[in-house]
Scaffold this motif. Structure first.
Motif, PDB file in Angstrom:
ATOM      1  N   LYS A   1      -6.896  -1.490   6.185  1.00  0.00           N
ATOM      2  CA  LYS A   1      -6.012  -0.327   6.092  1.00  0.00           C
ATOM      3  C   LYS A   1      -6.747   0.997   6.286  1.00  0.00           C
TER       4      LYS A   1
ATOM      5  N   TYR B   1       0.796  -1.227   0.000  1.00  0.00           N
ATOM      6  CA  TYR B   1       0.000   0.000   0.000  1.00  0.00           C
ATOM      7  C   TYR B   1       0.833   1.284   0.000  1.00  0.00           C
TER       8      TYR B   1
ATOM      9  N   LEU C   1      -8.290  -4.122   1.957  1.00  0.00           N
ATOM     10  CA  LEU C   1      -8.271  -2.664   1.967  1.00  0.00           C
ATOM     11  C   LEU C   1      -9.001  -2.128   3.188  1.00  0.00           C
TER      12      LEU C   1
END
Length: 499
Positions: free
Chosen positions: A422, A380, A419
């Protein structure tokens, strides 16, 4: 019975059986040992380091020890089962609370089990049981994700003055092949899987209310545990946490610089130190900028050998020495002298012990650390953002603060975490957040950012402290927080700022 009702019951029963196979406890003694398959690969000169088990509380404490059996990769059907050790240390208090404290180590890659002895001497055990949980892939887990191919390659590169970054990839490829030959699925080692492991452990132990305690990486991990299923989480205690939503690969070089600058400012304010080291910040920057592209040589005799060699080194090794001292609360006072000597060209008192330690130890990252960092962080982060800092501090170019970085992850090739993991999220669960003003890894900015999303949190900044600050000085604060995590806690210690 109607057909739809029958079908519904069958589905429920199947789901129940599926969940049950994911939540299984295997009782054991507390004499945990390192993975025997790993031990077969350990070089003779390193075997002594892996023969002992974790430190345990004394025999006056009642303990429950066992393994949690979970799938190695929950995204795959028929994944093999792995074993994750845990220790429950029972409080001696007959009126103890029913909500235990669960701890797991940071790193990622740190072993947790040794903390059982420490928790037995802490305020945590006074009113509640304590649980330590060994994360998948770490030292006492089965399997343990470790080989020595990368260590061997990096040592050989140093002896022969080969490019260390290129040789790291050579060693890493061998590392990966060796783990996969043991049947290890590297895609199964990441934060998402560990979050599932912790929830499975809580279910298996029939715990419906728990306080989570994490340090550094596991501080962020505990917020991910809360995010997944907040119902059973009573409170969080986060020491120098790394938030899941922070791109540490981009941040860590400037985190190092910020902590070092604060240290220089403290030196400049101290009347005794100011006389000798008042201009240390300028000297540091001027010198390391001047040697950013320079190579030095050291005549060196490796311990256990007869022939001397000439080892080349750069500012990277010197910066590592400084960074290591910055982490060390007791050794940090030596930094002004070390930096002054380096600036004056006197490297030998520091660079020779550095290489002695390098050749003596096997310091390459564990496979679990590699997989987690690659899945959580490198997947990321922006390399463009990371390189922008090199324009401000040219000597940071090519300096790997973290031992896992982009080129290694391009070789390791594991899928990223979700995702959703995060992303920041809001929570009303109370949290105790603490950090040191000189933390070079996870700056106090991180507890501020977590606090923004957790309005029932309390922050403590410890002056002249670095990474990992919850110890004896915070004992009464931890005790007060656990007793009533919503109550505002004040500090009378001038070196501990509550806000």
């Amino acid at each position: 019975m109607p057909r739809l009702t029958t079908l519904f019951l069958i589905i429920i029963l199947c789901i129940g059986r599926l969940s049950a196979q994911f939540v299984k406890i295997e009782q054991s003694g507390c004499d945990f040992r390192v993975d025997p398959d790993f031990l077969k690969t350990v070089p003779d000169n390193a075997k002594q380091s892996y023969t002992s088990g974790p430190s345990l509380p004394d025999s006056t404490f009642e303990k429950q020890c066992g393994y949690l059996l979970v799938p190695e990769n929950r995204s795959k059907k028929n994944a093999r089962m792995i074993k994750l050790p845990f220790i429950v240390v029972r409080s001696k208090n007959p009126d103890k609370r029913r909500d235990p404290v669960l701890f797991t180590a940071g790193g990622p890659g740190g072993s947790s089990l040794g903390m059982a002895a420490g928790l037995a001497k802490s305020p945590f055990i006074e009113d509640r049981d304590c649980i330590v949980f060994e994360q998948r892939g770490t030292r006492f887990a089965l399997p343990y994700l470790r080989t020595f191919e990368l260590d061997k390659t990096l040592k050989e590169a140093t002896r022969r003055n080969l490019n260390k970054d290129s040789m790291a990839i050579v060693g890493l490829k061998k590392y990966k092949v060796a783990l996969e030959k043991r049947g290890i699925d590297l895609a199964g080692y990441n934060t998402d899987e560990t979050v599932s492991d912790i929830h499975d452990l809580l279910k298996a132990l029939a715990i419906d209310s728990v306080n989570l305690f994490g340090v550094s990486y596991s501080g962020g991990l505990m917020t991910a545990v809360l995010q997944r299923d907040p119902d059973r989480i009573r409170s969080l205690i986060l020491d120098s946490p790394l938030p899941t939503f922070v791109p540490i690969d981009e941040d860590e070089p400037v985190n190092f610089m910020e902590a070092l600058h604060i240290y220089f400012e403290n030196i400049a304010r101290d009347s005794t130190s100011q006389q000798h080291y008042g201009g240390l910040r300028s000297l540091f920057h001027q010198y390391f900028t001047s040697i950013a592209a320079k190579t030095f040589e050291l005549p060196y005799l490796e311990p256990g050998t007869k022939d001397s060699i000439r080892i080349k080194y750069t500012k990277n090794e010197l910066l590592t020495i400084i960074l290591d001292k910055l982490y060390d609360d007791s050794g940090r006072k030596e930094l002004p002298r070390i930096i002054t000597d380096m600036v004056n060209g006197n490297h030998q008192p520091y660079i020779r012990p550095y290489f002695d330690g390098f050749f003596r130890r096997n310091g390459a990252p564990d496979g679990m650390r590699l997989s987690v960092y690659c899945a959580d962080q490198t997947a990321y982060h922006s390399e463009k953002v990371r390189k922008e800092l090199d324009k401000i501090y040219p000597y940071l170019a090519g300096f790997h603060i973290n031992d896992v970085y982009r080129e290694m992850c391009d070789c390791w090739k594991v899928p990223s975490v979700s995702l959703n993991t995060k992303q920041p999220y809001y929570s009303a669960v109370p949290a105790l957040l603490a950090d040191g003003e000189l933390d070079p890894a996870c700056r106090p900015l991180y507890i501020d950012r977590i606090s923004h999303y957790m309005p029932n949190s309390q922050r403590f900044l410890l002056k002249n402290k670095g990474h990992g600050v919850i110890g004896n000085s915070m004992r009464p604060i931890v005790k007060s927080f656990l007793a009533n995590p919503y109550k505002k806690i004040m500090s009378n210690d001038v070196n501990m700022i509550a806000y």
